[in-house]
Structures are given as C-alpha cells and as structure tokens.
Design a protein around this motif. Structure first.
Motif, PDB file in Angstrom:
ATOM      1  N   ASN A  77     -86.750  37.573   0.893  1.00  0.00           N
ATOM      2  CA  ASN A  77     -85.543  38.093   0.242  1.00  0.00           C
ATOM      3  C   ASN A  77     -84.359  37.907   1.196  1.00  0.00           C
ATOM      4  N   ASP A  78     -83.678  38.975   1.594  1.00  0.00           N
ATOM      5  CA  ASP A  78     -82.532  38.864   2.506  1.00  0.00           C
ATOM      6  C   ASP A  78     -82.915  39.136   3.956  1.00  0.00           C
ATOM      7  N   GLN A  79     -84.197  39.196   4.238  1.00  0.00           N
ATOM      8  CA  GLN A  79     -84.668  39.528   5.580  1.00  0.00           C
ATOM      9  C   GLN A  79     -85.268  38.304   6.270  1.00  0.00           C
ATOM     10  N   VAL A  80     -85.444  38.458   7.594  1.00  0.00           N
ATOM     11  CA  VAL A  80     -86.220  37.511   8.388  1.00  0.00           C
ATOM     12  C   VAL A  80     -87.391  38.286   8.969  1.00  0.00           C
ATOM     13  N   ILE A  81     -88.595  37.781   8.743  1.00  0.00           N
ATOM     14  CA  ILE A  81     -89.784  38.474   9.217  1.00  0.00           C
ATOM     15  C   ILE A  81     -90.488  37.632  10.275  1.00  0.00           C
ATOM     16  N   TYR A  82     -91.211  38.336  11.151  1.00  0.00           N
ATOM     17  CA  TYR A  82     -91.836  37.701  12.312  1.00  0.00           C
ATOM     18  C   TYR A  82     -93.235  38.263  12.506  1.00  0.00           C
ATOM     19  N   ALA A  83     -94.135  37.402  12.959  1.00  0.00           N
ATOM     20  CA  ALA A  83     -95.484  37.865  13.317  1.00  0.00           C
ATOM     21  C   ALA A  83     -96.023  37.000  14.441  1.00  0.00           C
TER      22      ALA A  83
END
Length: 285
Positions: free
Chosen positions: A134-140
């Motif tokens: 969506n409007d986020q940036v995710i990290y793992a």
C-alpha cells in the motif's frame, strides 16, 4: 500483503526467493560473458529473467528485463510504458555476484501509466527483503530463502534521518567510481549494485548515493524512495521520480544511453541532499 491491480506482494516475494535460491545454488560453478557494453552477464541472469517473464507477463501486462531489452524498438517502448508493465533486473550487481562477492540483489518493479507504482528487492546473501505494501515500505531479514512467505516477520520502515552526518557512508556507482571524485571526509563504498546501495540508503546504513544507473536498476526501489521521502536529483537539475516521462531517463532507442539516466544522480533525504550539494557542489561541464 495486499493486492492492488496486478501487484500481488506475496507472489512477488515468492518469486524473489526462488530467484535468489537459484542464483546462490549455481554460484560455485558459474562462468560469465562480456556484453557489448563491457558489463558481465551469466547464465543465471538469463535463467532468472526467463523465469520471471513466465510468471509475470500477461496479455495486458508487459515485461521488460535487462537481458532482453535490446529487442525493444520505440513503438514497443511507448506501448509498454503507457500501460501496465513489469521491469526486472534478474541479477543487479552481476560483476560482484559472478566473482563471489555478496553485494548483489534482484529487483522487480511494477509500472502503470508511465509511473513506478510498486517494487520489491531481495539481497539473497544477507537475507534482506524490502517491498512496498500500500503506502508503506516493509522490511524483513529472513533466516533462509526456503522460508514460506506467510512466515516472514515484516517491519514497517520509517523514513531515514534527514540530517547530514560527516561520518555517514556514501555509496558510489561503478561509473562514478571510475571517473568521479568525492572530496569529502565521509567514508565511501562502491558495492557494484545499485539495488544493494539504495537498499542501504533506505535502511539507514548509508546516507547518500552518487552514481549512474539504468531504469531496471532502480525500478523496484523508486516506489520505496517516494514513500519514504528520499530525493533523487540529477546533476543537470532534473529530478528522478516515479514518473518515467519526467526527463531523468533516456528513452530514445537510438541513443547509446537508452534506458539510462541522462546524468549522474545524487540520492538522499532532502536536508542531507542539500548539505551534500553545499559541501560538494555539482561540477558544471
């Protein structure tokens, strides 16, 4: 991860994991060839690109890959970019990858109506994955490339700090490393991979990037930069944004720089970029 238009985040991450596993699994017996421009290419670049094309391209969603882009003429370029399109780099940083270094990545970007909308990248040797949601940036950071996507523990990334640090790392592109100079006290690093370098900026390991790149190098990263307020300005003053027609990239199939940036780019958060330009002014040519 939510689905928007053709972007299915879980599917994209699964494809990245498979490509990363394929690349690592064949690295020990790997050879390479030189392309016409002097850059390296391996069988894994080609294998990953074919695999991604088979899994992404549809009748209403085109596909651009670094290793097949030479087949595109101007009509194909315009038709591709004005609709829905995948732009992938099957191995970004082929040179370090082919020589056994760890600084390489794989990138998938999704464009719609001339705009970079979504992206995801993986750094297989460190197990790091970044993606838009969506409007986020995710990290793992995953323990194994065999992990099911449903088991990945994601963290939502905040924008990196905006202040300039004299001791902050500056990432340099290969071309800039050969021909440019950095008269600053800051430590510098040329990793040989735009994906790895820009992921470092996004994750606050590095505070800036200076270099040159092709559209597939940054297609997976640009949507993340926009969401996190990271700016990219070419030395000629043109901003590199998610708008493909903004003037940053050379889209003339007859040009030697086809798909490449029109000039060197500087990338950082706004205040950091302003300070960088003050202490290291752009050299006018």
């Amino acid at each position: 991860m939510a689905m928007e238009t053709h972007w299915n985040g879980d599917k994209i991450v699964e494809l990245l994991l498979k490509c990363g596993k394929n690349a690592i699994g064949h690295r020990e017996k790997l050879g390479f060839e030189l392309k016409e421009d002097g850059s390296l290419v391996t069988d894994i670049d080609r294998q990953n690109e074919v695999f991604l094309k088979q899994n992404l391209e549809t009748d209403d969603c085109c596909f651009i890959g670094e290793e097949t882009i030479r087949d595109c003429n101007e009509a194909i370029v315009r038709k591709t970019l004005q609709g829905r399109c995948w732009i992938v780099d099957p191995i970004d940083g082929t040179a370090p990858y082919a020589h056994g270094f760890l600084t390489w990545g794989i990138s998938i970007g999704y464009l719609e109506n001339y705009r970079h909308k979504h992206g995801a990248v993986i750094l297989p040797d460190s197990g790091e994955i970044l993606a838009t949601r969506n409007d986020q940036v995710i990290y793992a950071r995953i323990p194994s490339l065999d992990i099911p996507v449903s088991d990945i523990d994601w963290t939502v990334l905040a924008p990196p700090p905006d202040a300039w640090s004299p001791g902050g790392m500056i990432m340099l592109g290969q071309r800039y490393t050969r021909y440019g100079r950095v008269p600053l006290p800051n430590p510098v690093l040329s990793s040989g991979s735009a994906v790895q370098a820009l992921a470092s900026v996004i994750c606050n390991k590095a505070q800036a990037y200076i270099g040159h790149m092709k559209i597939w190098d940054v297609a997976g990263i640009l949507p993340m930069m926009e969401r996190l307020g990271i700016l990219a300005i070419l030395d000629n003053g043109t901003p590199m944004t998610c708008n493909v027609l903004g003037g940053a990239f050379d889209l003339d199939p007859k040009s030697k720089e086809f798909w490449g940036l029109a000039d060197t780019v500087r990338i950082a958060r706004p205040k950091a970029l302003e300070t960088l330009n003050e202490i290291m002014p752009v050299e006018k040519t």
